[in-house]
Design an enzyme around this catalytic site. Structure first.
Site, PDB file in Angstrom:
ATOM      1  N   SER A   1       0.888  -1.093   0.023  1.00 14.05           N
ATOM      2  CA  SER A   1      -0.042  -0.153   0.066  1.00 14.05           C
ATOM      3  C   SER A   1       0.844   1.219  -0.170  1.00 14.05           C
ATOM      4  CB  SER A   1      -1.013   0.080   1.071  1.00 14.05           C
ATOM      5  OG  SER A   1      -1.923   0.950   0.991  1.00 14.05           O
TER       6      SER A   1
ATOM      7  N   ASP B   1      -5.410  -3.233  -3.284  1.00 16.80           N
ATOM      8  CA  ASP B   1      -4.449  -2.879  -2.288  1.00 16.80           C
ATOM      9  C   ASP B   1      -3.704  -4.489  -1.790  1.00 16.80           C
ATOM     10  OD1 ASP B   1      -3.427  -2.227   0.176  1.00 16.80           O
ATOM     11  OD2 ASP B   1      -4.527  -0.310   0.058  1.00 16.80           O
TER      12      ASP B   1
END
Length: 314
Positions: A71, A185
């Site tokens: 991320s 993600d």
């Protein structure tokens, strides 16, 4: 008569003549220290703390052999290895609430509330055409395949594409299509990617966990099932501020926290850095000054531990 120097005569006798000259021994070479491998975890706005962590390591002369990022950890780690950390820090410190809102391009018809193209355009200014092959050290971005749940390790190709895939928060940012895979993600599957560093046979792995003090110690509470809505009680101020996006992000980060605790228990790092960030909201990107400072100070507080581990791991 002058007195004889018996000690000198004995030395001459022992060596059959004049004793050898004194030999200067070379100074011992300084002990080589092991480099460190970093597992930079996800954490939305709290990820600016990674900048402070990297600044502290650089200041202390700690060599970094590899970075694995999830991320926003992938965003900061990629910019660092690409030599663009100064530009990223300048951008982060320039953000205000108004500027953050201006970077979010609403995209209601797609697969996320925000397309993310404005942010991508900013990255293109500094990282256009940069690939993993251009980086001086190994780098891995962790993403998730939305259709299968597979954990995807991106370590070749376009750096920007990999970073975008790694921070594509489901429902907020558009997924990224890469080699016919739809990626989102990486914190869905591996919030703090220590396992990636271990798989690359790194000797000294340091994890940066941005969620440690966010949700306490996963407490279980007994509670009464009273329906406040049925009693027409007004929502609290905290509840009213969340909104749809806030609820999605908070729910995602609870999941991320639980997954990271489980994975780190099974595959612990050699050292875990846990900046105290629980007082900073997950969407408060405008608080970069404070986040960077907390990351820097938290790392410097553990510098003796890092240097000790370097010596042990040689």
């Amino acid at each position: 008569m002058a007195m004889l120097d018996w000690a000198s005569l004995r030395r001459k006798a022992d060596f059959g003549g004049e004793p050898p000259a004194t030999v200067e021994m070379p100074a011992p070479a300084p002990q080589k220290k092991s480099g460190v491998s970093l597992a930079l975890g996800g954490g939305a706005a709290r990820g600016w703390a990674h900048i402070g962590v990297l600044r502290a390591l650089d200041e202390a002369g700690i060599d970094i052999d590899m970075i694995a990022g999830t991320s926003i950890g992938a965003l900061v780690g990629g910019c660092y290895l690409a030599g663009k950390l100064d530009e990223l820090e300048e951008f982060a410190r320039s953000l205000t609430k108004r500027r953050v809102f201006g970077l979010l391009d609403f995209h209601l018809g797609g697969n996320g509330l925000f397309g993310g193209m404005k942010l991508t355009a900013r990255m293109q200014e500094h990282l256009r055409d940069v690939t993993f092959d251009d980086l001086p050290k190994p780098f891995v971005c962790v993403a998730s395949e939305i259709r299968t749940g597979h954990e995807i390790w991106l370590s070749s190709g376009s750096l920007i594409t990999a970073m975008r895939a790694s921070y594509a928060l489901p429902g907020v940012f558009e997924p990224v299509t890469c080699n016919k895979r739809t990626l989102v993600d990486g914190a869905l599957v591996n919030p703090v990617p220590v396992s990636v560093c271990r798989a690359h046979e790194q000797r000294l792995v340091i994890a940066v966990n941005l969620h440690y003090d966010l949700f306490g110690r996963a407490a279980v509470l007994r509670h009464s099932a009273v329906d406040e809505a049925a009693e027409s009680k007004p929502a609290s101020a905290a509840e009213s501020r969340l909104g749809i996006t806030g609820v999605m992000i908070e729910a995602f980060n609870i999941i991320q926290d639980r997954i990271s605790r489980a994975r780190l228990a099974g595959d612990p790092p050699d050292l875990s850095l846990q900046p105290k960030l629980g007082h900073i909201g997950l969407t408060e990107f405008h608080r970069a000054d404070e986040l960077i400072r907390v990351g820097y100070e938290g790392t410097m507080a553990h510098m003796n531990d890092i240097e000790r581990l370097q010596r042990v791991m040689v």
